[in-house]
Design a protein around this motif. Structure first.
Motif, PDB file in Angstrom:
ATOM      1  N   THR A 261      -0.920 -17.988  -1.756  1.00 51.15           N
ATOM      2  CA  THR A 261      -1.599 -16.955  -2.550  1.00 51.15           C
ATOM      3  C   THR A 261      -2.129 -15.825  -1.661  1.00 51.15           C
ATOM      4  N   ILE A 262      -2.568 -16.166  -0.444  1.00 54.05           N
ATOM      5  CA  ILE A 262      -3.035 -15.112   0.477  1.00 54.05           C
ATOM      6  C   ILE A 262      -1.866 -14.225   0.907  1.00 54.05           C
ATOM      7  N   VAL A 263      -0.764 -14.844   1.290  1.00 52.20           N
ATOM      8  CA  VAL A 263       0.404 -14.057   1.722  1.00 52.20           C
ATOM      9  C   VAL A 263       0.952 -13.230   0.563  1.00 52.20           C
ATOM     10  N   ALA A 264       0.908 -13.792  -0.653  1.00 48.12           N
ATOM     11  CA  ALA A 264       1.355 -13.034  -1.823  1.00 48.12           C
ATOM     12  C   ALA A 264       0.470 -11.804  -2.044  1.00 48.12           C
ATOM     13  N   ALA A 265      -0.854 -11.967  -1.871  1.00 48.98           N
ATOM     14  CA  ALA A 265      -1.775 -10.830  -2.018  1.00 48.98           C
ATOM     15  C   ALA A 265      -1.492  -9.761  -0.963  1.00 48.98           C
ATOM     16  N   VAL A 266      -1.204 -10.207   0.268  1.00 47.64           N
ATOM     17  CA  VAL A 266      -0.881  -9.256   1.349  1.00 47.64           C
ATOM     18  C   VAL A 266       0.399  -8.490   1.011  1.00 47.64           C
ATOM     19  N   PHE A 267       1.415  -9.210   0.539  1.00 47.66           N
ATOM     20  CA  PHE A 267       2.701  -8.570   0.208  1.00 47.66           C
ATOM     21  C   PHE A 267       2.548  -7.577  -0.940  1.00 47.66           C
ATOM     22  N   LEU A 268       1.883  -8.009  -2.011  1.00 48.75           N
ATOM     23  CA  LEU A 268       1.717  -7.124  -3.161  1.00 48.75           C
ATOM     24  C   LEU A 268       0.851  -5.914  -2.815  1.00 48.75           C
ATOM     25  N   GLY A 269      -0.140  -6.130  -1.947  1.00 50.72           N
ATOM     26  CA  GLY A 269      -0.981  -5.008  -1.506  1.00 50.72           C
ATOM     27  C   GLY A 269      -0.169  -3.960  -0.775  1.00 50.72           C
ATOM     28  N   TYR A 270       0.728  -4.410   0.103  1.00 43.35           N
ATOM     29  CA  TYR A 270       1.548  -3.448   0.850  1.00 43.35           C
ATOM     30  C   TYR A 270       2.528  -2.724  -0.067  1.00 43.35           C
ATOM     31  N   VAL A 271       3.177  -3.496  -0.958  1.00 41.85           N
ATOM     32  CA  VAL A 271       4.146  -2.876  -1.880  1.00 41.85           C
ATOM     33  C   VAL A 271       3.445  -1.850  -2.776  1.00 41.85           C
ATOM     34  N   GLY A 272       2.246  -2.203  -3.282  1.00 44.05           N
ATOM     35  CA  GLY A 272       1.503  -1.273  -4.121  1.00 44.05           C
ATOM     36  C   GLY A 272       1.120  -0.009  -3.375  1.00 44.05           C
ATOM     37  N   ALA A 273       0.636  -0.174  -2.135  1.00 41.61           N
ATOM     38  CA  ALA A 273       0.253   0.988  -1.326  1.00 41.61           C
ATOM     39  C   ALA A 273       1.471   1.842  -0.995  1.00 41.61           C
ATOM     40  N   ARG A 274       2.577   1.165  -0.720  1.00 42.81           N
ATOM     41  CA  ARG A 274       3.806   1.898  -0.404  1.00 42.81           C
ATOM     42  C   ARG A 274       4.263   2.739  -1.600  1.00 42.81           C
ATOM     43  N   SER A 275       4.118   2.189  -2.788  1.00 38.49           N
ATOM     44  CA  SER A 275       4.512   2.917  -3.994  1.00 38.49           C
ATOM     45  C   SER A 275       3.628   4.143  -4.199  1.00 38.49           C
ATOM     46  N   VAL A 276       2.327   3.976  -3.923  1.00 40.17           N
ATOM     47  CA  VAL A 276       1.394   5.097  -4.092  1.00 40.17           C
ATOM     48  C   VAL A 276       1.681   6.200  -3.082  1.00 40.17           C
ATOM     49  N   THR A 277       1.862   5.813  -1.824  1.00 44.05           N
ATOM     50  CA  THR A 277       2.062   6.835  -0.784  1.00 44.05           C
ATOM     51  C   THR A 277       3.436   7.480  -0.867  1.00 44.05           C
ATOM     52  N   ALA A 278       4.385   6.822  -1.535  1.00 51.49           N
ATOM     53  CA  ALA A 278       5.711   7.425  -1.685  1.00 51.49           C
ATOM     54  C   ALA A 278       5.642   8.693  -2.525  1.00 51.49           C
ATOM     55  N   LEU A 279       4.613   8.778  -3.364  1.00 54.78           N
ATOM     56  CA  LEU A 279       4.447   9.956  -4.216  1.00 54.78           C
ATOM     57  C   LEU A 279       3.643  11.052  -3.524  1.00 54.78           C
ATOM     58  N   ARG A 280       3.134  10.735  -2.308  1.00 60.71           N
ATOM     59  CA  ARG A 280       2.291  11.695  -1.599  1.00 60.71           C
ATOM     60  C   ARG A 280       3.151  12.782  -0.959  1.00 60.71           C
ATOM     61  N   PRO A 281       2.729  14.048  -1.002  1.00 58.65           N
ATOM     62  CA  PRO A 281       3.495  15.114  -0.355  1.00 58.65           C
ATOM     63  C   PRO A 281       3.651  14.861   1.131  1.00 58.65           C
ATOM     64  N   LEU A 282       4.793  15.242   1.680  1.00 62.56           N
ATOM     65  CA  LEU A 282       5.068  15.022   3.097  1.00 62.56           C
ATOM     66  C   LEU A 282       4.042  15.688   3.993  1.00 62.56           C
ATOM     67  N   GLY A 283       3.463  16.774   3.548  1.00 63.92           N
ATOM     68  CA  GLY A 283       2.501  17.514   4.368  1.00 63.92           C
ATOM     69  C   GLY A 283       1.228  16.753   4.641  1.00 63.92           C
ATOM     70  N   HIS A 284       0.964  15.680   3.875  1.00 67.14           N
ATOM     71  CA  HIS A 284      -0.247  14.901   4.080  1.00 67.14           C
ATOM     72  C   HIS A 284      -0.119  13.898   5.205  1.00 67.14           C
ATOM     73  N   ARG A 285       1.098  13.687   5.721  1.00 68.57           N
ATOM     74  CA  ARG A 285       1.273  12.735   6.798  1.00 68.57           C
ATOM     75  C   ARG A 285       0.746  13.330   8.093  1.00 68.57           C
ATOM     76  N   THR A 286       0.009  12.518   8.829  1.00 75.56           N
ATOM     77  CA  THR A 286      -0.618  12.994  10.066  1.00 75.56           C
ATOM     78  C   THR A 286      -0.181  12.127  11.217  1.00 75.56           C
ATOM     79  N   ALA A 287      -0.464  12.618  12.430  1.00 71.73           N
ATOM     80  CA  ALA A 287      -0.089  11.864  13.629  1.00 71.73           C
ATOM     81  C   ALA A 287      -1.151  10.848  13.983  1.00 71.73           C
ATOM     82  N   VAL A 288      -0.720   9.827  14.760  1.00 70.14           N
ATOM     83  CA  VAL A 288      -1.672   8.821  15.239  1.00 70.14           C
ATOM     84  C   VAL A 288      -2.684   9.482  16.158  1.00 70.14           C
ATOM     85  N   GLY A 289      -3.961   9.128  16.014  1.00 66.77           N
ATOM     86  CA  GLY A 289      -4.981   9.719  16.867  1.00 66.77           C
ATOM     87  C   GLY A 289      -6.305   9.036  16.711  1.00 66.77           C
TER      88      GLY A 289
END
Length: 289
Positions: A261-289
């Motif tokens: 159940t913990i690993v399932a929560a981790v997986f679903l959390g990443y997939v959900g976040a990935r779906s949200v950020t896929a809709l984000r404009p490319l200009g919002h991506r920033t460099a590591v710092g």
């Protein structure tokens, strides 16, 4: 639902699981942010599996698996650094060599656990773990090891950050590369082994990489990503524990494994976040710092 929550927080087993799970989640996610940005995810996975050597060996000798995991993890980390894990061209080779030898020993020890020790659940205990079966006497030790790991990361935070951003700049600023890399691998080994004890050697990589990868989808600033990853990891561990606890009533007294159940929560959390950020404009991506 309120009855389930009341029973959940009143259970001594759950209380132990939440304390240990919170410590492991915070340490693993913070170390995980650097693991991803330094491109050492494979090393983290290898250290998790290599910890199984110590876990299975400790099971065979009848001592605490915790010390077996920690000892094997730290020795493996030092061995990987000594062979050449820092150099890009030798990193995967060094990790693969140590990883292969360790997995062979794990297979031997698990077989001996069955043939000599007469244990039929050694493989499940070592490889998949369970937060709900931890010895309460280990809690202070796990918390202390978590504090030590966090202290190591805090001490080398500037070094690792500079190395992650620019190795030439780090060298110019006087960062000792060998010392920084070795200390980080030791911190990585400790974080992975604590996670292995909680959700198993095979699944521990999920807690190391998942929350950190989710956080890095929203920010590339390391300090912000580490804080966000820690929050995400704690929420996912607590949610996994709650679902596993509640599932006991769903199947007539047979609950889902808490590691699942913990690993399932981790997986679903990443997939959900990935779906949200896929809709984000490319200009919002920033460099590591």
């Amino acid at each position: 639902m309120s009855a389930v929550l009341s029973a959940f927080f009143a259970s001594p087993t759950v209380q132990t699981a939440l304390v240990v799970g919170t410590v492991v989640a915070v340490v693993s996610s913070v170390v995980g942010v650097f693991t991803i940005t330094r491109g050492q995810s494979f090393a983290g996975h290898a250290l998790a599996d290599l910890g199984a050597v110590g876990g299975s060996g400790a099971f065979l000798l009848g001592v605490s698996q915790l010390w077996g995991f920690v000892l094997a993890g730290v020795i493996s980390a030092v061995a990987m650094e000594a062979i050449g894990t820092r150099r890009l061209e030798g990193r995967d080779v060094a990790t693969g060599v140590v990883f292969g030898a360790g997995m062979g020993l794990t297979a031997l020890f698990l077989t001996l656990d069955t043939l000599i020790g007469g244990s039929s659940n050694a493989a499940i205990s070592v490889l998949f773990g369970s937060l709900f079966s931890l010895d309460i006497a280990l809690v202070p030790v796990i918390v202390a090891l978590g504090v030590v790991t966090f202290a190591i990361v805090a001490a080398i935070w500037r070094w690792v950050t500079l190395e992650t951003l620019d190795r030439d700049l780090a060298a110019a600023r006087g960062v000792p590369p060998r010392t920084a890399s070795t200390l980080f691998l030791v911190a990585l080994a400790l974080a992975v082994q604590l996670s292995s004890l909680s959700i198993g050697a095979i699944l521990s990589t999920a807690l190391l990489i998942g929350p950190a990868a989710t956080a890095l989808l929203f920010t590339r600033r390391l300090s912000t990503a580490a804080a966000l990853a820690a929050v995400i990891a704690v929420v996912e561990v607590w949610l996994g524990c709650l679902v596993a606890f509640a599932s006991f009533d769903w199947f007539g007294g047979s609950s889902w494994p808490v590691s699942f159940t913990i690993v399932a929560a981790v997986f679903l959390g990443y997939v959900g976040a990935r779906s949200v950020t896929a809709l984000r404009p490319l200009g919002h991506r920033t460099a590591v710092g």
